[in-house]
Scaffold this active site. Structure first.
Site, PDB file in Angstrom:
ATOM      1  N   LYS A  96       1.698   2.018  17.765  1.00 11.70           N
ATOM      2  CA  LYS A  96       3.017   2.102  18.401  1.00 11.70           C
ATOM      3  C   LYS A  96       3.240   0.824  19.197  1.00 11.70           C
ATOM      4  CE  LYS A  96       3.915   4.667  22.314  1.00 11.70           C
ATOM      5  NZ  LYS A  96       4.442   3.642  23.222  1.00 11.70           N
ATOM      6  N   GLU A 116       6.325  -1.199  21.858  1.00 12.68           N
ATOM      7  CA  GLU A 116       7.559  -1.030  22.628  1.00 12.68           C
ATOM      8  C   GLU A 116       8.580  -2.116  22.285  1.00 12.68           C
ATOM      9  OE1 GLU A 116       6.770  -0.809  26.841  1.00 12.68           O
ATOM     10  OE2 GLU A 116       5.374   0.870  26.611  1.00 12.68           O
ATOM     11  N   GLU A 156      12.260   7.399  25.311  1.00 12.44           N
ATOM     12  CA  GLU A 156      11.783   7.800  26.636  1.00 12.44           C
ATOM     13  C   GLU A 156      12.893   7.648  27.674  1.00 12.44           C
ATOM     14  OE1 GLU A 156       7.985   6.188  27.809  1.00 12.44           O
ATOM     15  OE2 GLU A 156       8.202   6.907  29.878  1.00 12.44           O
ATOM     16  N   ASP A 185      -0.985   3.604  26.131  1.00 12.61           N
ATOM     17  CA  ASP A 185      -1.466   2.637  27.126  1.00 12.61           C
ATOM     18  C   ASP A 185      -1.268   3.208  28.534  1.00 12.61           C
ATOM     19  OD1 ASP A 185       1.260   2.395  27.335  1.00 12.61           O
ATOM     20  OD2 ASP A 185       1.294   0.204  27.276  1.00 12.61           O
ATOM     21  N   SER A 186      -0.693   4.415  28.607  1.00  7.87           N
ATOM     22  CA  SER A 186      -0.698   5.168  29.870  1.00  7.87           C
ATOM     23  C   SER A 186      -2.126   5.358  30.355  1.00  7.87           C
ATOM     24  CB  SER A 186      -0.009   6.531  29.702  1.00  7.87           C
ATOM     25  OG  SER A 186      -0.491   7.202  28.553  1.00  7.87           O
ATOM     26  N   ASP A 196      -1.609   2.844  20.859  1.00 10.90           N
ATOM     27  CA  ASP A 196      -0.524   2.140  21.550  1.00 10.90           C
ATOM     28  C   ASP A 196      -0.927   0.678  21.733  1.00 10.90           C
ATOM     29  OD1 ASP A 196       1.926   2.120  22.732  1.00 10.90           O
ATOM     30  OD2 ASP A 196       1.342   3.275  24.506  1.00 10.90           O
TER      31      ASP A 196
END
Ligand code: KIV
Length: 304
Positions: free
Chosen positions: A128, A130, A197, A59-60, A98
């Site tokens: 993925k 978070e 991270e 999602d960057s 993501d």
């Protein structure tokens, strides 16, 4: 007729796809796992050709390709389109989509519905998400449906405000232990791997040692089982301030800017296009066309 599927799908990976079961074996062999982000088909193809094992459609993308200031605005629809493009380009690497902010926080059902979209509409091999805590039941729901989940702990950009900004996490014994417990909980919930991270290297090393699933580090030291870098950081395409953990392997942005400037100069100075960039037509056809066009032009002027 072959009944083997040609496109990735849960439990039925496409021919030539890296089996997900290979990842813990790579960890056991101490063979580093290579992950990189990508956001389009050429990126997926280049990552594949370069031998990446995992391609993350991060999602960057919200920052790197969509121009936002954080990852938060990324939507499901945007991420599905980008993931679909990457899976068209990448064959061997596992492509991980993501889950954007808001796509999995509300309920297990919504998280599962969105994970299914990534698999059915975009051909993702895994997703993925978070965090831990309440996200553990999301992980279980998605894994129970047959979709592999990668966890993400430490600096989780979707909750950067809650974390006090984009800074390293787990730097006190208490916070490191919370990370350790969360990592174990994500493994128990069924994650097949875990991104760490911006975590102190010794903390990431200890988590890596005590988990069976592989850890993928970004700013988490050399003892993780694999590493990930963001495409634009790695290639010198992102103009913002790079994080401490970024290593630039090229300055593609400079190369692109110089090429565009040369092109602009060529156009303005009438150096492009040249003969070899144009299409010809038979002389007799051209003569007929010219005569007919002149005829129309004269009639148009008569009417004016
Ligand atoms: O969105 C992303 O690119 C990521 C990586 C930094 C792991 O989450």
């Amino acid at each position: 007729m072959s009944i083997r599927p040609q496109k990735p799908a849960p439990a039925t990976p496409a021919p030539g796809k890296l089996p997900i079961t290979e990842l813990p074996e790579m960890k056991a062999r101490r063979q580093p796992i290579v992950m990189v982000t990508a956001y389009d088909a050429p990126g997926g193809r280049l990552a594949d050709e370069a031998g990446a094992d995992l391609v993350l459609v991060g999602d960057s993308a919200a920052m790197t390709v969509l121009g936002h200031d954080s990852t938060v605005p990324a939507t499901m629809d945007e991420m599905v389109i980008l993931t679909r493009a990457v899976t068209r380009g990448a064959s061997r690497p596992l492509v991980i989509a993501d889950m954007p902010f808001g796509s999995f926080q509300v309920s297990d059902e919504e998280a599962l519905r969105n994970a299914i979209r990534f698999v059915k509409e975009a051909g993702a091999d895994a997703v993925k998400l978070e965090g831990a805590g309440t996200m553990l039941s999301r992980v279980r729901a998605i894994v129970d449906a047959g979709i592999p989940v990668m966890g993400h702990l430490g600096l989780t950009p979707q909750s950067a405000t809650m974390l006090g900004g984009y800074k390293a996490q787990g730097r006190s014994a208490e916070k490191a232990l919370r990370l350790y417990d969360d990592a174990r909980a994500l493994e128990a919930a069924g994650c097949f791997s875990l991104v760490l991270e911006a975590v102190p290297a010794p903390v990431a090393a200890r988590i890596t040692r005590d988990l069976v699933i592989p850890t993928i580090g970004i700013g988490a030291g050399a003892d993780c089982d694999g590493q990930v870098l963001v495409w634009h950081d790695l290639l010198g395409l992102y103009h913002g301030r790079a994080a401490r953990f970024v290593k630039r392997y090229a300055e593609i942005g400079d190369t692109i800017r110089a090429a565009l400037a040369e092109y602009a100069e060529d156009v303005r100075e009438h150096r492009f296009p040249q003969e070899q960039h144009t299409y010809a037509m038979p002389d007799d056809e051209l003569a007929i066309f010219e005569a007919a066009a002149s005829d129309r032009h004269e009639h148009a002027e008569d009417r004016a």
